[in-house]
Design a protein around this motif. Sequence first.
Motif: not given
Length: 283
Positions: A169-181
């Motif tokens: 995608l060409g950009f940095s991704l946040w670490k440890k995202v959980n989509s529970g909330l």
Amino acid sequence: VFAKTAVRRRLALPANEAPVSLHMVLGRDGFLMGQLALRSFEFHTGKTWSPIIHEDGSLTDSEISELEANFPDASIIRRSHADAVMQESLSSLPACLSNRVKHNWFLKVFDTHRFAPHDKYVVMDSDIVFFQRPEFLLRWISGEHEGFWFMEDTNEKYASPREEIESALGFSLWKKVNSGLDLMLRPHVDLQLAELFLERCAATARDFQFLEQSLFAVFGSHHGKGGLLPPEYEISWNNFRRRSSVCRHYVATFKHDLLYIEGASEFLWASRRAHLSNQVPKP
């Protein structure tokens, strides 16, 4: 039982707060858990909520009727209706549409965005129980916090290693995202970006069950505002929650036992105390 015995606190949003909708994708496996999640959230926020429940196609007519009786303010979107709407809505996004058809968990991404009536909306899994007033979330509603916000996972669980997604995608991704909330900003949910992500990453995903979670991380990271909720919004593998927990996302196979042993019993006791004392804690 949880829905019927809980004390409902019906307090209107202050006039200066922007409207926010609450969404949950609900199926047979989470039928009771989801009702507990909604009740505990309403109880501890002290606010009026009219949840939008996205039925995943597995609920019977009698279960739908039970939801309508227990949550008369809810909007229940049947899967058959949602499929017709989303077929048209995603017609120009074939990767988004095909993945939604293949995997129920994409209802959390695409359907909640499509049916959210306001710029801000909350997406909540059915296996979460609230224990205290969620101050951070309420400050986000009032505008004190900006951006997308997600729970912090115990380990990083994306569809592919984060570095591969970043390269695609060409950009940095946040670490440890959980989509529970998920605290979401509708104008910044970029469906063209979702299409790009799925085109480039879905076919090579190591763990395809985390595609939806990865996509939430993509939205937040691309927008660049927000981050991870405080640790009081807990995900853990402990036998019991931390006493400071605002809520707990019950993960893995043990959730079907521990959620009821810990979560349901604590919430039932709190609601009974409020009922017996005939008092509603001040928001």
